[in-house]
Motif scaffolding. Structure first.
Motif, mmCIF file in Angstrom:
data_model
loop_
_atom_site.group_PDB
_atom_site.id
_atom_site.type_symbol
_atom_site.label_atom_id
_atom_site.label_comp_id
_atom_site.label_asym_id
_atom_site.label_seq_id
_atom_site.Cartn_x
_atom_site.Cartn_y
_atom_site.Cartn_z
ATOM 1 N N GLU A 35 0.863 -1.305 -0.117
ATOM 2 C CA GLU A 35 0.038 0.086 -0.118
ATOM 3 C C GLU A 35 0.917 1.368 0.005
ATOM 4 O O GLU A 35 0.674 2.272 -0.654
ATOM 5 C CB GLU A 35 -1.076 -0.012 1.288
ATOM 6 N N LYS A 36 1.755 1.336 0.567
ATOM 7 C CA LYS A 36 2.846 2.356 0.764
ATOM 8 C C LYS A 36 3.422 2.606 -0.551
ATOM 9 O O LYS A 36 3.615 3.677 -1.054
ATOM 10 C CB LYS A 36 3.923 2.161 2.009
ATOM 11 N N SER A 37 4.107 1.660 -1.184
ATOM 12 C CA SER A 37 4.649 1.753 -2.219
ATOM 13 C C SER A 37 3.537 2.076 -3.385
ATOM 14 O O SER A 37 3.963 3.075 -4.372
ATOM 15 C CB SER A 37 5.003 0.115 -3.023
ATOM 16 N N ASN A 38 2.315 1.800 -3.264
ATOM 17 C CA ASN A 38 1.310 2.325 -4.284
ATOM 18 C C ASN A 38 0.964 3.710 -4.213
ATOM 19 O O ASN A 38 0.870 4.378 -5.082
ATOM 20 C CB ASN A 38 0.086 1.237 -4.564
ATOM 21 N N LYS A 39 0.996 4.109 -2.924
ATOM 22 C CA LYS A 39 0.661 5.548 -2.511
ATOM 23 C C LYS A 39 1.795 6.266 -3.192
ATOM 24 O O LYS A 39 1.569 7.519 -3.861
ATOM 25 C CB LYS A 39 0.438 5.762 -1.054
ATOM 26 N N LEU A 40 3.090 5.817 -2.950
ATOM 27 C CA LEU A 40 4.225 6.694 -3.627
ATOM 28 C C LEU A 40 4.087 6.608 -5.021
ATOM 29 O O LEU A 40 4.534 7.799 -5.631
ATOM 30 C CB LEU A 40 5.518 6.059 -3.213
ATOM 31 N N GLU A 41 3.971 5.538 -5.580
ATOM 32 C CA GLU A 41 3.867 5.620 -7.194
ATOM 33 C C GLU A 41 2.789 6.596 -7.564
ATOM 34 O O GLU A 41 3.045 7.079 -8.347
ATOM 35 C CB GLU A 41 3.424 4.386 -7.765
ATOM 36 N N GLU A 42 1.661 6.693 -7.197
ATOM 37 C CA GLU A 42 0.416 7.488 -7.242
ATOM 38 C C GLU A 42 0.782 8.856 -7.166
ATOM 39 O O GLU A 42 0.693 9.769 -7.851
ATOM 40 C CB GLU A 42 -0.835 7.145 -6.430
ATOM 41 N N LYS A 43 1.675 9.270 -6.010
ATOM 42 C CA LYS A 43 2.074 10.450 -5.908
ATOM 43 C C LYS A 43 3.061 10.951 -6.953
ATOM 44 O O LYS A 43 2.842 12.221 -7.261
ATOM 45 C CB LYS A 43 2.707 10.576 -4.394
ATOM 46 N N LYS A 114 11.656 2.214 -1.527
ATOM 47 C CA LYS A 114 11.400 0.840 -2.300
ATOM 48 C C LYS A 114 12.287 -0.333 -1.980
ATOM 49 O O LYS A 114 12.200 -1.373 -1.599
ATOM 50 C CB LYS A 114 11.073 1.185 -3.724
#
Length: 180
Positions: A35-43, A114
């Protein structure tokens, strides 16, 4: 015998429950990391879109400015248009360069985070595998011990004059093997 078997079943059940709880905790941690990784990618995608939009607007503004300057200077074709340095443009360029450097630093930090998350995940999987191997070895050793005890008892009963257990005491002379 039956109570020992029940105790063994209880131990195995508690080990299984503990193992399932650990597995659930590991899965939960992995989900959080994903979830953290996905949030970072979205940002990152959002910021890239903002940057592109700002660049597109700036480019349109500069193109319109250039065309309007060209239109005002076109009737007088005898002189060449002189390009004056635009102080706003250089300020924009410095601002853009600064923002790009900040973005690059942030991207490096994101990449590092990451990699750290990936390493943590691998370490967690390795530790889980080691624990599973240790549990398996312990279980196999316990199984061998129980089997050896059983075989020793069987062997003791089958031999004349062997050890047998009667009423809480070991009897060396069971089965009347010494009587003639």
């Amino acid at each position: 015998m039956q109570s020992k078997y029940q105790q063994k079943l209880k131990r195995e059940e508690s080990v299984r429950i503990k193992k399932e709880a650990e597995e659930a905790q590991i899965q939960k941690m992995k989900a959080i990391q994903r979830e953290k990784s996905n949030k970072l990618e979205e940002k990152k995608r959002f910021q890239e879109n903002l940057r592109r939009e700002a660049f597109r607007e700036h480019h349109q503004y500069k193109t319109a400015e250039f065309l309007s300057r060209l239109d005002t200077e076109l009737p007088d074709r005898s002189t060449r248009p002189v390009a004056f340095p635009d102080p706003q443009s250089s300020t924009w360029a410095r601002s853009r360069a600064y923002k790009d450097s900040l973005k690059e630093e942030e991207n490096k930090k994101l990449q590092k985070m990451k990699e750290e998350q990936h390493q943590k995940s691998e370490l967690l999987e390795y530790n889980q595998q080691q624990q599973e191997e240790a549990r398996t070895k312990i279980h196999q050793a316990e199984h061998r011990r129980v089997n050896n005890v059983f075989l020793d008892r069987l062997q003791g009963k089958s031999q004349p004059g062997g050890l047998e257990h009667f009423g809480g005491h070991w009897n060396m002379n069971s089965g009347n093997s010494w009587d003639v």
